[in-house]
Design an enzyme around this catalytic site. Structure first.
Site, PDB file in Angstrom:
ATOM      1  CG  HIS A  72      15.800  -8.203 -13.001  1.00 14.08           C
ATOM      2  ND1 HIS A  72      15.852  -7.173 -13.908  1.00 14.08           N
ATOM      3  CD2 HIS A  72      14.490  -8.477 -12.820  1.00 14.08           C
ATOM      4  CE1 HIS A  72      14.617  -6.834 -14.262  1.00 14.08           C
ATOM      5  NE2 HIS A  72      13.773  -7.607 -13.607  1.00 14.08           N
ATOM      6  CE1 TYR A 201      22.962   0.226 -16.720  1.00 13.53           C
ATOM      7  CE2 TYR A 201      22.387  -2.095 -16.759  1.00 13.53           C
ATOM      8  CZ  TYR A 201      22.546  -0.905 -16.072  1.00 13.53           C
ATOM      9  OH  TYR A 201      22.281  -0.865 -14.718  1.00 13.53           O
ATOM     10  N   PRO A 293      25.532   7.137 -12.564  1.00 18.26           N
ATOM     11  CG  PRO A 293      23.547   7.879 -13.534  1.00 18.26           C
ATOM     12  CD  PRO A 293      24.915   8.337 -13.175  1.00 18.26           C
ATOM     13  CE  LYS A 297      27.932  -1.811  -8.714  1.00 13.62           C
ATOM     14  NZ  LYS A 297      27.060  -2.885  -8.314  1.00 13.62           N
ATOM     15  CE1 TYR A 385      24.114  -3.387 -13.612  1.00 15.96           C
ATOM     16  CE2 TYR A 385      22.899  -5.100 -12.468  1.00 15.96           C
ATOM     17  CZ  TYR A 385      22.923  -3.919 -13.178  1.00 15.96           C
ATOM     18  OH  TYR A 385      21.751  -3.248 -13.429  1.00 15.96           O
TER      19      TYR A 385
END
Ligand code: FAD
Ligand code: DHB
Length: 390
Positions: A72, A201, A293, A297, A385
């Site tokens: 991704h 998200y 979460p 990570k 990220y």
């Protein structure tokens, strides 16, 4: 019995560490309390950072990931259903993440013990650590009604948050830092195609939601629920309706629903124990730290810890220097705290807190709107990220 390193716990950290040590010619024994079937059935994380992908390739346990993993290059944020994309790849100069579940990673790592089955023991009960400060450490455990003792040079505590390793450190030899969150994540796994080709998200007035996946035909979704929520209150139909509301009309229009094949609630916590060493014991992964979460990570931090730790063991056994082991805790913690900060911040940006007032909500809205319009802010997000350098 004798080995060089006893590893407590066959989660991702313990299994990976054993493979890395084996590759460096260092002997280890992994002791796991649960059965292989139990360990392999746990549904947890789904996103691998480059560090984790590289480690799987380095030990040659990557066929499954290369075949089934989904690279991704971006992910999306949503505010009350309005979706915008963070182009990780463009913003970080070419980095990406891999969608490949912890369940599959664990299965692959366990299968790779096929040619050295004696190095991995399941159903090792009452594991206890002895003489960690003495230079002659050992570990005892019970198996099939017998008590066994293993003499070793070092112990790696990879036994997760509830393990025995951290608890073996005397109170005066460390301290912990903690933040609890007043909500959990209710997760659902279902054999339906994902509603979007990347993760979403979502910050919604009704609470946080996340659209994720395991494959083109298997979806993973989460919604924020109160910490004390009864899972019985969430039949599949209610969960799909809530996801549609929180992810917004665009995502909902592509959402396919189906029966859950797994459904569970996980609490959210930030936790760090310092230092990550006591005498002959080195902590790695969830045994030393927990992140909420948001940002995925947890598994990746566990993997970067064992990468650092395996290098330090290699320096000890191959080059004869303990300097790297002495620096392990400090080096690992420097990265751990940055991931703690990112996970805490991302959680705060996207979740609804019970004591939030209208001003707090406006702050979230303003920050999301700022990120949407600022390449600099998006770069900060993307860089965190994909994972900070080791
Ligand atoms: P673990 O995976 O916890 O492995 C520790 C192992 O040690 C276990 O197999 C355990 O059985 C064993 N053990 C424990 N005590 C003993 C003992 N006394 N003797 C012998 N063995 C012992 N992260 C994300 O990024 N995204 C997610 O969506 C996500 N979801 C999660 C959901 C849940 C319910 C949990 C608990 C964690 C989740 N995480 C998630 C975090 C991520 O899964 C962990 O960070 C990761 O598993 C850490 O790996 P580890 O090897 O350090 O610990
Ligand atoms: C998943 C879990 C996470 O915590 C996250 O940030 C992204 C994806 C998952 O389980 O798919």
């Amino acid at each position: 019995m004798r080995t060089q390193v006893v590893i407590i716990g066959a989660g991702p950290a313990g299994l990976m560490l054993s493979h890395l040590l084996h590759k460096a010619g260092i002997a280890s024994l992994v002791l796991e309390r649960r059965t292989a079937a139990y360990v392999q059935s746990r549904i947890r994380a789904g996103i691998l950072e480059q560090v984790t992908v590289d480690l799987l390739r380095e030990i040659g346990v990557c066929a499954g990931m290369e075949r089934e993993g989904l690279p991704h290059q971006g992910f999306s944020l949503a505010l009350d259903g309005d979706i915008f994309r963070i182009d990780m790849h463009a913003l970080t100069g070419g980095s990406s993440v891999m969608v490949y579940g912890q369940t599959q990673v664990t299965r692959d790592l366990i299968e790779a013990f096929a040619d050295r089955p004696g190095d991995l023991v399941f159903e090792a009960e009452n594991v206890a650590l002895h003489d960690l400060g003495s230079g002659r450490p050992s570990v005892t455990y019970e198996k099939d009604g017998q008590t066994l003792r293993v003499q070793c040079d070092y112990v790696a505590g990879c036994d997760g948050y509830h393990g025995v390793s951290r608890g073996s450190i005397p109170d005066h030899a460390g301290r912990s830092y903690e933040r609890a969150y007043p909500f959990g994540w209710l997760g659902i796994l279902a054999d339906v195609p994902p509603c979007h080709h990347e993760l979403i998200y979502s910050n919604h007035a009704r609470g946080f939601a996340l659209a994720s996946m395991r494959s083109p035909v298997r979806s993973r979704y989460y919604v924020q629920v109160p910490s004390d929520e009864d899972i019985g209150a969430w039949p599949d139909a209610r969960l799909w309706d809530e996801l549609a509301l929180r992810l917004g009309p665009e995502a909902a229009s592509h959402m396919q629903t189906g029966p859950s094949i797994e459904k569970s609630i996980a609490g959210l916590k930030s936790f760090v124990f310092e230092p990550m060493r006591y005498g002959a014991l080195f902590l790695a992964g969830d045994a030393a730290h927990i992140v909420p979460p948001t940002g995925a990570k947890g598994l990746n931090l566990a993997m970067s810890d064992v990468k650092l730790l395996s290098r330090a063991f290699a320096a000890r056994y191959v080059e004869g220097t303990e300097a790297e082991l002495d620096r392990y805790s400090e080096r690992a913690l420097s990265r751990v705290w940055k991931a703690e900060r990112f996970s805490w911040w991302f959680t705060g940006l996207t979740h609804r807190f019970p004591n939030m007032d209208a001003f707090d909500r406006r702050m979230q809205v303003a920050e999301l709107s700022y990120i949407r319009g600022s390449r600099a802010a998006q770069t900060v997000m993307a860089e965190n990220y994909v994972g900070l350098p080791l």
